[in-house]
Design a protein around this motif. Structure first.
Motif, short mmCIF file in Angstrom:
data_model
loop_
_atom_site.label_atom_id
_atom_site.label_comp_id
_atom_site.label_asym_id
_atom_site.label_seq_id
_atom_site.Cartn_x
_atom_site.Cartn_y
_atom_site.Cartn_z
N ILE A 180 0.68 7.63 10.54
CA ILE A 180 1.70 7.86 9.51
C ILE A 180 1.59 6.80 8.42
O ILE A 180 1.66 7.10 7.22
CB ILE A 180 3.11 7.88 10.14
N TYR A 181 1.40 5.55 8.83
CA TYR A 181 1.25 4.47 7.85
C TYR A 181 -0.01 4.69 7.00
O TYR A 181 0.00 4.46 5.78
CB TYR A 181 1.17 3.12 8.57
N GLU A 182 -1.07 5.17 7.64
CA GLU A 182 -2.32 5.45 6.92
C GLU A 182 -2.10 6.55 5.88
O GLU A 182 -2.58 6.45 4.75
CB GLU A 182 -3.41 5.87 7.92
N TYR A 183 -1.36 7.61 6.26
CA TYR A 183 -1.09 8.70 5.32
C TYR A 183 -0.20 8.21 4.17
O TYR A 183 -0.40 8.60 3.02
CB TYR A 183 -0.40 9.87 6.03
N MET A 184 0.79 7.37 4.50
CA MET A 184 1.68 6.85 3.46
C MET A 184 0.93 5.99 2.45
O MET A 184 1.29 5.94 1.27
CB MET A 184 2.80 6.02 4.09
N PRO A 221 0.80 -1.24 0.00
CA PRO A 221 0.00 0.00 0.00
C PRO A 221 0.83 1.28 0.00
O PRO A 221 0.32 2.34 -0.36
CB PRO A 221 -0.83 -0.12 1.29
N ILE A 222 2.10 1.21 0.45
CA ILE A 222 2.90 2.43 0.53
C ILE A 222 3.90 2.55 -0.62
O ILE A 222 4.76 3.42 -0.59
CB ILE A 222 3.66 2.51 1.88
N GLN A 223 3.76 1.69 -1.62
CA GLN A 223 4.72 1.72 -2.72
C GLN A 223 4.71 3.06 -3.45
O GLN A 223 5.74 3.58 -3.87
CB GLN A 223 4.44 0.58 -3.70
N LYS A 224 3.53 3.65 -3.58
CA LYS A 224 3.41 4.94 -4.26
C LYS A 224 4.18 6.02 -3.52
O LYS A 224 4.89 6.83 -4.13
CB LYS A 224 1.94 5.33 -4.38
N PHE A 225 4.07 6.02 -2.18
CA PHE A 225 4.81 7.00 -1.39
C PHE A 225 6.31 6.74 -1.48
O PHE A 225 7.11 7.67 -1.60
CB PHE A 225 4.36 6.96 0.07
N LYS A 226 6.71 5.47 -1.44
CA LYS A 226 8.13 5.14 -1.54
C LYS A 226 8.69 5.60 -2.89
O LYS A 226 9.82 6.11 -2.97
CB LYS A 226 8.33 3.64 -1.34
N ASP A 233 -5.71 14.21 -3.41
CA ASP A 233 -5.58 15.47 -2.67
C ASP A 233 -4.85 15.25 -1.35
O ASP A 233 -4.01 16.07 -0.94
CB ASP A 233 -6.96 16.08 -2.41
N LYS A 234 -5.17 14.14 -0.67
CA LYS A 234 -4.51 13.83 0.60
C LYS A 234 -3.03 13.56 0.38
O LYS A 234 -2.17 13.98 1.16
CB LYS A 234 -5.18 12.60 1.22
N CYS A 235 -2.73 12.87 -0.70
CA CYS A 235 -1.33 12.57 -1.01
C CYS A 235 -0.54 13.86 -1.26
O CYS A 235 0.59 14.02 -0.77
CB CYS A 235 -1.23 11.66 -2.24
N MET A 236 -1.12 14.78 -2.04
CA MET A 236 -0.44 16.04 -2.33
C MET A 236 -0.18 16.84 -1.06
O MET A 236 0.82 17.54 -0.95
CB MET A 236 -1.26 16.86 -3.32
N GLU A 237 -1.07 16.72 -0.09
CA GLU A 237 -0.92 17.45 1.17
C GLU A 237 0.07 16.77 2.10
O GLU A 237 0.90 17.44 2.74
CB GLU A 237 -2.28 17.56 1.87
N MET A 238 -0.01 15.44 2.21
CA MET A 238 0.75 14.71 3.22
C MET A 238 2.15 14.29 2.78
O MET A 238 3.08 14.26 3.58
CB MET A 238 -0.03 13.46 3.65
N THR A 251 -4.84 6.60 -0.86
CA THR A 251 -5.07 6.58 -2.32
C THR A 251 -5.77 7.84 -2.80
O THR A 251 -6.02 7.99 -4.00
CB THR A 251 -5.92 5.34 -2.70
N ASP A 252 -6.08 8.73 -1.84
CA ASP A 252 -6.74 9.99 -2.18
C ASP A 252 -5.69 10.97 -2.72
O ASP A 252 -4.74 11.33 -2.01
CB ASP A 252 -7.42 10.56 -0.93
#
Length: 308
Positions: free
Chosen positions: A229-233, A158-163, A239-244, A236-237
């Motif tokens: 933090i794991y939830e934010y990472m 689930p956090i691959q996009k953030f990584k 707008d949330k990704c751009m903010e966090m 899939t939203d």
């Protein structure tokens, strides 16, 4: 050999004078200045006297009148206990492996071992009149929690996009998190107030919660915060990704404690991935319980095989 060991410790105990002025008898086993290493005696339930050695407050070793040896770690699986226990009887070593102390004994070409998570009795075997030796009777198994590759892969997905985001940003900037990005997300209440500039009073606001720079340095968050933090990472939203994502990158950058000359942060991609993995492990069950059977050790290296 065993009877000689018993006589040696008996003679040593009676030859060492107790240190004067102590409420409890203290007989140093060697250098009298090292009074935390003592030679001791103890009357058994059957009235026989056993002699042994104590490290600090733990009775690490006893030799019994029948020649048997009793080893005990007292729950202290430390290198100090290992070294002390290994120095007592020639041919029996205590080594540290997997965070535990192991009693090891060579008999000819054979090697035996037992974990010192509880007192271990070493029998004196006289079945062969021409070859006296000690033997460890029980095989040893250890139950350990080890990383489960499948569970870890599932938790990381689930956090691959953030990584990927962190990798891309740090690759383009050569590991530098700019001062502009830090200033945009870290609030310094002392700045411009006439007080001395103190980075330690600074904080980052994440979803209406303030987190101090000192917390970010050590990433010493409680489980509730780690779960957030794991939830934010893993969000899939868009707008949330751009903010966090930028804020999370700043939090991760703070763990390196490295700053550029212009006040920016600096962290390698490898360091950043380690921090991310720390979050993954804290927030997911990524381990499995594995029973391992200890095989014969070679060259003081305890080897194990995983049981099926």
């Amino acid at each position: 050999m065993s009877i000689r060991v018993y006589e040696q410790f008996k003679e040593l105990y009676h030859s060492v004078k107790p240190i004067r002025g102590r409420a409890v008898e203290v007989r140093p086993i060697g250098d009298r200045r090292r009074d935390d290493e003592q030679v001791i005696c103890k009357v058994q339930d059957d009235g026989q006297v056993a002699y042994g050695a104590r490290l600090h407050s733990t009775d690490v070793f006893f030799v019994l009148p029948n020649g048997d040896l009793l080893y005990n770690s007292g729950g202290h699986h430390s290198n100090l206990t290992s070294e002390f226990a290994s120095s007592l009887v020639r041919g029996i070593n205590v080594v540290k492996k997997f965070g535990l102390l192991w009693l090891m004994r060579d008999v000819g070409t054979e090697k035996f071992c037992a974990v010192l998570d509880s007192p271990v009795l070493v029998k004196w075997d006289t079945t062969n009149s021409n070859y006296e030796h000690y033997r460890l009777e029980k095989p040893t198994t250890v139950v350990r929690r080890m990383a489960d590759p499948i569970k870890l892969k599932v938790a990381r997905a689930p956090i691959q996009k953030f990584k990927d985001y962190v990798t891309a940003i740090l690759s383009m900037s050569e590991g530098v998190v700019s001062k502009q990005l830090l200033d945009a997300h870290i609030t310094n209440p002392d700045k411009g107030s006439g007080h001395n500039y103190s980075f330690w009073h600074s904080y980052l606001t994440l979803d209406n919660e303030n987190y101090s720079v000192s917390e970010m340095y050590n990433f010493s968050f409680n489980q509730v915060v780690m779960d957030k933090i794991y939830e934010y990472m893993s969000s899939t939203d868009e707008d949330k990704c751009m903010e966090m994502y930028p804020k999370l990158l700043v939090m991760i950058a703070m763990t390196s404690r490295n700053q550029t000359s212009d006040g920016g942060g600096e962290i390698s991609i490898t360091q950043a991935k380690r921090v991310i993995d720390r979050v993954v492990v804290r927030c997911n069950d990524t381990t499995q319980e594995v029973q391992q059977v200890v095989t014969k050790p070679v060259d003081n290296c305890i080897k194990v095989v995983t049981s099926t």
